[in-house]
Motif scaffolding. Structure first.
Motif, PDB file in Angstrom:
ATOM      1  N   ILE A 101     -22.787 -48.003  16.815  1.00 17.18           N
ATOM      2  CA  ILE A 101     -21.639 -48.916  16.713  1.00 17.18           C
ATOM      3  C   ILE A 101     -21.484 -49.699  18.008  1.00 17.18           C
ATOM      4  CG2 ILE A 101     -19.116 -48.990  16.545  1.00 17.18           C
ATOM      5  CD1 ILE A 101     -19.433 -46.435  14.743  1.00 17.18           C
ATOM      6  N   ARG A 102     -21.635 -48.975  19.128  1.00 11.65           N
ATOM      7  CA  ARG A 102     -21.519 -49.625  20.426  1.00 11.65           C
ATOM      8  C   ARG A 102     -22.557 -50.725  20.569  1.00 11.65           C
ATOM      9  NH1 ARG A 102     -23.681 -45.794  24.004  1.00 11.65           N
ATOM     10  NH2 ARG A 102     -25.521 -47.084  23.852  1.00 11.65           N
ATOM     11  N   ARG A 103     -23.763 -50.403  20.143  1.00  8.69           N
ATOM     12  CA  ARG A 103     -24.834 -51.400  20.260  1.00  8.69           C
ATOM     13  C   ARG A 103     -24.518 -52.631  19.429  1.00  8.69           C
ATOM     14  NH1 ARG A 103     -28.722 -47.890  18.650  1.00  8.69           N
ATOM     15  NH2 ARG A 103     -28.500 -46.306  20.242  1.00  8.69           N
ATOM     16  N   HIS A 104     -23.905 -52.374  18.272  1.00  2.92           N
ATOM     17  CA  HIS A 104     -23.552 -53.505  17.398  1.00  2.92           C
ATOM     18  C   HIS A 104     -22.494 -54.376  18.024  1.00  2.92           C
ATOM     19  CE1 HIS A 104     -25.827 -53.288  13.765  1.00  2.92           C
ATOM     20  NE2 HIS A 104     -25.624 -51.989  13.650  1.00  2.92           N
ATOM     21  N   ARG A 164     -20.488 -47.336  11.060  1.00  2.00           N
ATOM     22  CA  ARG A 164     -21.805 -47.803  11.484  1.00  2.00           C
ATOM     23  C   ARG A 164     -22.493 -48.573  10.351  1.00  2.00           C
ATOM     24  NH1 ARG A 164     -27.052 -44.111  12.822  1.00  2.00           N
ATOM     25  NH2 ARG A 164     -28.410 -45.848  13.415  1.00  2.00           N
ATOM     26  N   ALA A 165     -22.412 -47.988   9.151  1.00  2.00           N
ATOM     27  CA  ALA A 165     -23.037 -48.640   8.007  1.00  2.00           C
ATOM     28  C   ALA A 165     -22.393 -50.003   7.742  1.00  2.00           C
ATOM     29  CB  ALA A 165     -22.901 -47.753   6.775  1.00  2.00           C
ATOM     30  N   PHE A 166     -21.086 -50.024   7.946  1.00  2.00           N
ATOM     31  CA  PHE A 166     -20.363 -51.275   7.741  1.00  2.00           C
ATOM     32  C   PHE A 166     -20.864 -52.343   8.697  1.00  2.00           C
ATOM     33  CE2 PHE A 166     -16.612 -53.917   8.750  1.00  2.00           C
ATOM     34  CZ  PHE A 166     -16.466 -54.513   7.511  1.00  2.00           C
ATOM     35  N   LEU A 167     -21.047 -51.952   9.949  1.00  3.30           N
ATOM     36  CA  LEU A 167     -21.526 -52.921  10.937  1.00  3.30           C
ATOM     37  C   LEU A 167     -22.990 -53.264  10.692  1.00  3.30           C
ATOM     38  CD1 LEU A 167     -19.744 -51.610  14.131  1.00  3.30           C
ATOM     39  CD2 LEU A 167     -19.140 -53.565  12.700  1.00  3.30           C
ATOM     40  N   ASP A 168     -23.701 -52.319  10.116  1.00  2.47           N
ATOM     41  CA  ASP A 168     -25.090 -52.592   9.757  1.00  2.47           C
ATOM     42  C   ASP A 168     -25.169 -53.514   8.547  1.00  2.47           C
ATOM     43  OD1 ASP A 168     -26.365 -51.262  11.731  1.00  2.47           O
ATOM     44  OD2 ASP A 168     -26.563 -49.371  10.617  1.00  2.47           O
ATOM     45  N   GLY A 169     -24.062 -53.647   7.859  1.00  2.00           N
ATOM     46  CA  GLY A 169     -24.035 -54.457   6.658  1.00  2.00           C
ATOM     47  C   GLY A 169     -24.537 -53.736   5.439  1.00  2.00           C
ATOM     48  N   ILE A 226     -13.300 -27.505  10.824  1.00  2.00           N
ATOM     49  CA  ILE A 226     -14.671 -27.940  10.547  1.00  2.00           C
ATOM     50  C   ILE A 226     -14.655 -29.124   9.590  1.00  2.00           C
ATOM     51  CG2 ILE A 226     -16.885 -27.223   9.571  1.00  2.00           C
ATOM     52  CD1 ILE A 226     -16.292 -25.856  12.147  1.00  2.00           C
ATOM     53  N   ALA A 227     -13.771 -29.026   8.576  1.00  2.95           N
ATOM     54  CA  ALA A 227     -13.687 -30.114   7.597  1.00  2.95           C
ATOM     55  C   ALA A 227     -13.254 -31.405   8.277  1.00  2.95           C
ATOM     56  CB  ALA A 227     -12.701 -29.733   6.482  1.00  2.95           C
ATOM     57  N   VAL A 228     -12.333 -31.290   9.231  1.00  7.32           N
ATOM     58  CA  VAL A 228     -11.869 -32.488   9.934  1.00  7.32           C
ATOM     59  C   VAL A 228     -13.015 -33.095  10.729  1.00  7.32           C
ATOM     60  CG1 VAL A 228     -10.368 -33.308  11.772  1.00  7.32           C
ATOM     61  CG2 VAL A 228      -9.465 -31.794  10.026  1.00  7.32           C
ATOM     62  N   VAL A 229     -13.784 -32.252  11.401  1.00 10.48           N
ATOM     63  CA  VAL A 229     -14.907 -32.774  12.186  1.00 10.48           C
ATOM     64  C   VAL A 229     -15.929 -33.441  11.266  1.00 10.48           C
ATOM     65  CG1 VAL A 229     -16.790 -32.155  13.734  1.00 10.48           C
ATOM     66  CG2 VAL A 229     -14.572 -31.090  14.016  1.00 10.48           C
ATOM     67  N   ALA A 230     -16.209 -32.816  10.116  1.00  4.64           N
ATOM     68  CA  ALA A 230     -17.156 -33.390   9.163  1.00  4.64           C
ATOM     69  C   ALA A 230     -16.643 -34.732   8.641  1.00  4.64           C
ATOM     70  CB  ALA A 230     -17.369 -32.425   8.005  1.00  4.64           C
ATOM     71  N   ALA A 231     -15.341 -34.807   8.395  1.00  7.24           N
ATOM     72  CA  ALA A 231     -14.764 -36.049   7.908  1.00  7.24           C
ATOM     73  C   ALA A 231     -14.877 -37.141   8.956  1.00  7.24           C
ATOM     74  CB  ALA A 231     -13.290 -35.813   7.537  1.00  7.24           C
ATOM     75  N   LEU A 232     -14.671 -36.758  10.220  1.00  7.93           N
ATOM     76  CA  LEU A 232     -14.812 -37.733  11.306  1.00  7.93           C
ATOM     77  C   LEU A 232     -16.238 -38.263  11.341  1.00  7.93           C
ATOM     78  CD1 LEU A 232     -12.782 -36.316  14.314  1.00  7.93           C
ATOM     79  CD2 LEU A 232     -12.352 -38.365  12.971  1.00  7.93           C
ATOM     80  N   ASP A 233     -17.185 -37.343  11.156  1.00 11.97           N
ATOM     81  CA  ASP A 233     -18.595 -37.768  11.133  1.00 11.97           C
ATOM     82  C   ASP A 233     -18.829 -38.785  10.020  1.00 11.97           C
ATOM     83  OD1 ASP A 233     -21.420 -37.737  11.541  1.00 11.97           O
ATOM     84  OD2 ASP A 233     -21.521 -36.478   9.716  1.00 11.97           O
ATOM     85  N   ALA A 234     -18.276 -38.485   8.848  1.00 11.90           N
ATOM     86  CA  ALA A 234     -18.457 -39.399   7.720  1.00 11.90           C
ATOM     87  C   ALA A 234     -17.816 -40.750   8.011  1.00 11.90           C
ATOM     88  CB  ALA A 234     -17.845 -38.777   6.455  1.00 11.90           C
ATOM     89  N   VAL A 235     -16.641 -40.735   8.641  1.00 17.68           N
ATOM     90  CA  VAL A 235     -15.938 -41.990   8.913  1.00 17.68           C
ATOM     91  C   VAL A 235     -16.736 -42.838   9.895  1.00 17.68           C
ATOM     92  CG1 VAL A 235     -13.912 -42.956  10.042  1.00 17.68           C
ATOM     93  CG2 VAL A 235     -13.651 -41.139   8.355  1.00 17.68           C
ATOM     94  N   ARG A 254     -24.170 -36.021  15.692  1.00 18.66           N
ATOM     95  CA  ARG A 254     -24.195 -37.144  14.738  1.00 18.66           C
ATOM     96  C   ARG A 254     -23.135 -38.186  15.085  1.00 18.66           C
ATOM     97  NH1 ARG A 254     -25.953 -36.678   9.020  1.00 18.66           N
ATOM     98  NH2 ARG A 254     -24.083 -37.921   8.735  1.00 18.66           N
ATOM     99  N   ILE A 255     -21.967 -37.697  15.457  1.00 21.04           N
ATOM    100  CA  ILE A 255     -20.892 -38.633  15.827  1.00 21.04           C
ATOM    101  C   ILE A 255     -21.316 -39.463  17.033  1.00 21.04           C
ATOM    102  CG2 ILE A 255     -18.545 -38.768  16.756  1.00 21.04           C
ATOM    103  CD1 ILE A 255     -17.832 -36.400  14.972  1.00 21.04           C
ATOM    104  N   PHE A 256     -21.952 -38.794  17.992  1.00 19.41           N
ATOM    105  CA  PHE A 256     -22.405 -39.524  19.184  1.00 19.41           C
ATOM    106  C   PHE A 256     -23.441 -40.581  18.804  1.00 19.41           C
ATOM    107  CE2 PHE A 256     -20.407 -36.466  21.988  1.00 19.41           C
ATOM    108  CZ  PHE A 256     -20.068 -37.278  23.045  1.00 19.41           C
ATOM    109  N   THR A 257     -24.392 -40.196  17.938  1.00 17.93           N
ATOM    110  CA  THR A 257     -25.415 -41.154  17.531  1.00 17.93           C
ATOM    111  C   THR A 257     -24.774 -42.358  16.844  1.00 17.93           C
ATOM    112  OG1 THR A 257     -26.723 -39.194  17.100  1.00 17.93           O
ATOM    113  CG2 THR A 257     -27.670 -41.291  16.394  1.00 17.93           C
TER     114      THR A 257
END
Lengths: 110, 274
Positions: free
Chosen positions: A103-106, A45-50, A31-40, A95-98
């Motif tokens: 990211i894909r859109r960016h 996404r935030a990075f690409l959003d600037g 579960i922790a790994v999945v949560a970490a993936l979500d955070a990454v 959340r990961i999919f969203t």
């Protein structure tokens, strides 16, 4: 670049060291790994959003992992551990999919 | 905050851009560059990069470890209590099923082996019977203690009834197998026909001297031949005028065989006892 390097180093270390996971941590690790993936992915996404901020990233990462583990722990104590962990995985997956869609859109503008 | 610097030039142009994806017809060449440019600038080392690298390394390490653990363990370690109970239940049912199967197979094995024993015994009995009956029917050679009676009949006066009497006396005395002249086996269906100067036994011509070999208790057999008015006195008597010699032997080999003929009418009837 350093981020990719870190990823590679992590894989190599995980393969080489291959530490034993303590018994108490075993139900929470996936579960922790999945949560970490979500955070990454959220960070990417935030990075690409600037709007990426390393402090926010670290905090969100740690809290994501902790909350996921906490929920599973709580579920275990309440006797609904398997259902709750399924729920957590589903939510994190959505959340990961969203994030991936953003990211894909960016990147591909599609 | 050092990573903000490379972002700054991009940010300076940014405010209009976040809305850019929605109104597509707006300036095209600029918008696709934005995210990619950020990616490209992101490859420059910075504090944020370092932090991200550390976190990514952590995640990758843990993920790899988790994958390895998941592959290594047999699936029971992460299973929850109810899953384990279900698994245990299944195993218990499996065990019971297999145990009952074992019991079934044991039973079948026992019945088969006892059946095989029975069949073996039956076969041995049948073989013993075949041997006994083969001697009785004259289809098997035989050997054992007995007598050899040599009858010399120079005048050719011996008749088939003399020989038949001799055979019957020997049978009375317990002869088990008899042959005449080493060529004619005497069995139940043997017939004697006069054919002077000799006798035809089962269609086979036999001439003097007649050598009767019989297996049985040798002393009894010789007594049976020698008693007054018996075979010897008859042959040596005035009617035949021959000579008779009776020898008791410890081994009399009987090698003449009787060829059994297929019965034309008689068929074995099912035995009521079996």
């Amino acid at each position: 670049m350093i981020a990719v390097l870190g990823l590679v180093i992590g894989v190599v270390v995980g393969l080489l060291v291959a530490p034993d996971v303590p018994d108490w941590a075993q139900p929470y690790l996936p579960i922790a790994v999945v949560a970490a993936l979500d955070a990454v992915f959220g960070a990417l996404r935030a990075f690409l959003d600037g709007i990426f901020d390393d402090k926010v990233f670290v905090v969100s990462f740690v809290s994501n992992v902790l909350i996921a583990a906490l929920i599973v722990y709580l579920g275990d104590q309440l006797g609904v551990g398997s259902q709750l962990s399924t729920g957590v995985v589903v939510v994190l997956g959505i959340r990961i999919f969203t994030n991936m869609a953003a990211i894909r859109r960016h990147i591909f503008r599609a | 905050m050092s990573d903000d610097k490379p972002e700054k030039p991009a940010d300076a142009v940014e405010p209009p851009q976040p809305e850019a994806p929605t109104p597509m017809p707006k300036p095209k060449p600029k918008t696709p560059n934005l995210a990619l440019r950020r990616l490209r600038t992101g490859f420059k080392p910075s504090r944020g990069q370092a932090i991200v690298a550390v976190v990514l390394a952590l995640v990758a390490c843990v993920a790899v470890v988790q994958v390895r653990v998941n592959r290594a363990d047999d699936g029971y370690q992460n299973a929850r209590r109810e899953d384990l109970i279900a698994i245990l239940d299944g195993l218990g049912q499996n065990t019971r099923r297999l145990e009952s199967e074992i019991a079934d197979l044991e039973e079948r094995k026992n019945s088969l082996s006892s059946g095989a024993d029975k069949a073996q015994t039956a076969r041995e009995q049948a073989e013993a019977q075949v041997r006994t009956l083969g001697i009785l029917a004259g289809t098997l050679p035989a050997t054992g203690p007995g007598v050899r009676i040599t009858l010399n009949d120079p005048q050719g006066k011996m008749t088939s009834s003399n020989l038949l009497d001799a055979i019957e006396e020997l049978r009375d005395a317990g002869a088990e197998a008899i042959q005449i002249n080493g060529s004619a086996r005497v069995v139940a269906s043997t017939d004697f026909v006069d054919d002077p100067p000799g006798i035809r036994i089962d269609g086979q011509k036999v001439n003097s001297p007649y050598v009767i070999e019989a297996i049985g208790e040798s002393h009894n057999l010789s007594e049976a031949a020698n008693f007054p008015g018996g075979l010897v006195s008859e042959v040596t008597g005035p009617q035949v005028g021959g000579t008779a010699e009776v020898t008791e032997l410890t081994t009399v080999p009987i090698t003449a065989l009787h060829a059994p003929e297929e019965h034309r009418y008689a068929r074995p009837a099912p035995s009521p006892t079996k």
